[in-house]
Design a protein around this motif. Structure first.
Motif, mmCIF file in Angstrom:
data_model
loop_
_atom_site.group_PDB
_atom_site.id
_atom_site.type_symbol
_atom_site.label_atom_id
_atom_site.label_comp_id
_atom_site.label_asym_id
_atom_site.label_seq_id
_atom_site.Cartn_x
_atom_site.Cartn_y
_atom_site.Cartn_z
ATOM 1 N N GLN A 1 0.734 -1.157 -0.030
ATOM 2 C CA GLN A 1 -0.056 0.029 -0.117
ATOM 3 C C GLN A 1 0.918 1.204 0.019
ATOM 4 N N VAL A 2 0.158 2.166 -0.293
ATOM 5 C CA VAL A 2 1.080 3.717 -0.350
ATOM 6 C C VAL A 2 1.079 4.165 0.956
ATOM 7 N N GLN A 3 2.229 4.520 1.149
ATOM 8 C CA GLN A 3 2.697 5.139 2.505
ATOM 9 C C GLN A 3 2.977 6.672 2.425
ATOM 10 N N LEU A 4 2.459 7.463 3.418
ATOM 11 C CA LEU A 4 2.275 8.887 3.281
ATOM 12 C C LEU A 4 2.835 9.521 4.595
ATOM 13 N N VAL A 5 3.912 10.242 4.533
ATOM 14 C CA VAL A 5 4.479 11.034 5.773
ATOM 15 C C VAL A 5 4.049 12.540 5.178
ATOM 16 N N GLU A 6 3.466 13.393 6.207
ATOM 17 C CA GLU A 6 3.180 14.985 6.148
ATOM 18 C C GLU A 6 4.230 15.465 7.095
ATOM 19 N N SER A 7 4.821 16.651 6.740
ATOM 20 C CA SER A 7 5.634 17.485 7.754
ATOM 21 C C SER A 7 5.065 18.850 7.132
ATOM 22 N N GLY A 8 5.537 19.746 8.083
ATOM 23 C CA GLY A 8 5.444 21.223 7.743
ATOM 24 C C GLY A 8 4.465 22.118 8.722
ATOM 25 N N LEU A 20 3.165 22.936 3.836
ATOM 26 C CA LEU A 20 2.874 21.464 4.182
ATOM 27 C C LEU A 20 3.418 20.693 2.983
ATOM 28 N N SER A 21 4.141 19.470 3.509
ATOM 29 C CA SER A 21 4.527 18.476 2.391
ATOM 30 C C SER A 21 4.023 17.114 2.903
ATOM 31 N N CYS A 22 3.918 16.255 1.742
ATOM 32 C CA CYS A 22 3.331 14.968 1.995
ATOM 33 C C CYS A 22 4.187 14.038 0.915
ATOM 34 N N THR A 23 5.001 13.119 1.583
ATOM 35 C CA THR A 23 5.837 12.297 0.737
ATOM 36 C C THR A 23 5.426 11.004 0.733
ATOM 37 N N ALA A 24 5.277 10.317 -0.631
ATOM 38 C CA ALA A 24 4.542 9.240 -0.752
ATOM 39 C C ALA A 24 5.562 8.036 -1.080
ATOM 40 N N SER A 25 5.341 6.831 -0.660
ATOM 41 C CA SER A 25 6.371 5.733 -0.805
ATOM 42 C C SER A 25 5.502 4.513 -1.015
ATOM 43 N N ALA A 97 -3.698 12.670 1.255
ATOM 44 C CA ALA A 97 -4.393 11.323 0.938
ATOM 45 C C ALA A 97 -4.121 11.161 -0.478
ATOM 46 N N VAL A 98 -4.304 9.717 -0.684
ATOM 47 C CA VAL A 98 -4.070 9.252 -2.198
ATOM 48 C C VAL A 98 -5.312 8.624 -2.808
ATOM 49 N N ARG A 99 -5.806 8.828 -4.010
ATOM 50 C CA ARG A 99 -6.758 7.967 -4.597
ATOM 51 C C ARG A 99 -5.955 7.145 -5.580
ATOM 52 N N GLU A 100 -6.158 5.813 -5.748
ATOM 53 C CA GLU A 100 -5.493 5.275 -6.650
ATOM 54 C C GLU A 100 -6.037 5.300 -7.927
ATOM 55 N N TYR A 112 -10.925 8.526 -1.369
ATOM 56 C CA TYR A 112 -9.322 8.186 -1.145
ATOM 57 C C TYR A 112 -8.948 6.935 -0.420
ATOM 58 N N ASN A 113 -7.744 6.348 -0.879
ATOM 59 C CA ASN A 113 -7.655 5.082 -0.328
ATOM 60 C C ASN A 113 -6.647 4.948 0.646
ATOM 61 N N TYR A 114 -5.681 5.989 0.837
ATOM 62 C CA TYR A 114 -4.828 6.152 1.865
ATOM 63 C C TYR A 114 -4.625 7.230 2.232
ATOM 64 N N TRP A 115 -4.182 7.339 3.781
ATOM 65 C CA TRP A 115 -4.079 8.726 4.345
ATOM 66 C C TRP A 115 -2.816 8.804 5.271
ATOM 67 N N GLY A 116 -2.289 9.959 5.228
ATOM 68 C CA GLY A 116 -1.245 10.099 6.144
ATOM 69 C C GLY A 116 -1.839 10.206 7.721
ATOM 70 N N GLN A 117 -0.706 10.481 8.496
ATOM 71 C CA GLN A 117 -0.975 10.697 10.009
ATOM 72 C C GLN A 117 -1.394 11.937 10.397
ATOM 73 N N GLY A 118 -1.304 12.910 9.687
ATOM 74 C CA GLY A 118 -1.839 14.045 9.787
ATOM 75 C C GLY A 118 -0.612 15.226 10.552
#
Length: 125
Positions: A1-8, A20-25, A97-100, A112-118
């Protein structure tokens, strides 16, 4: 699954700015669109902005038009939200969030399918 990390996120005064930034992996090949949502205490999560993975199309909630800019740097798998002229009512936890697959920009949380931690954004008056 897509991993999301927010910052900022952080604390800023009225009229100030944040980015704000959101990096997907993982599974980034499956990303169709990405979005930003926010949730204030006691309120439902609400749509802020969305962008296609290619960066070609954007969509904003009315209350952020002219103040926020969403962008994407696909080479870095990173989405940004530039927030200017911040108001106390912008105070909330901001989620990416990510929509596949789908490239239709959708403001619905359920799309949306995947969410960051906020990340917390606090605007002082």
């Amino acid at each position: 699954q897509v991993q999301l990390v927010e910052s900022g996120g952080g604390l800023v005064q009225t009229g100030g700015s944040l980015r704000l930034s959101c990096t997907a992996s993982e599974r980034t090949f499956s990303i169709g669109t990405m979005g930003w949502f926010r949730q204030a205490p006691g309120k439902n999560r609400e749509f802020v902005a969305a962008i296609t993975w290619s960066g070609g199309n954007t969509y904003y909630a009315d209350f952020v038009k002219g103040r926020f800019i969403i962008s994407i740097e696909s080479a870095k798998n990173t989405m940004y939200l530039r927030m200017d002229s911040l108001k106390p009512e912008d105070t909330a936890v901001y989620y990416c969030a990510v929509r596949e697959r789908w490239t239709i920009l959708d403001p619905s949380v359920s799309a949306y399918n995947y969410w960051g931690q906020g990340t917390q954004v606090t605007v002082s008056s």
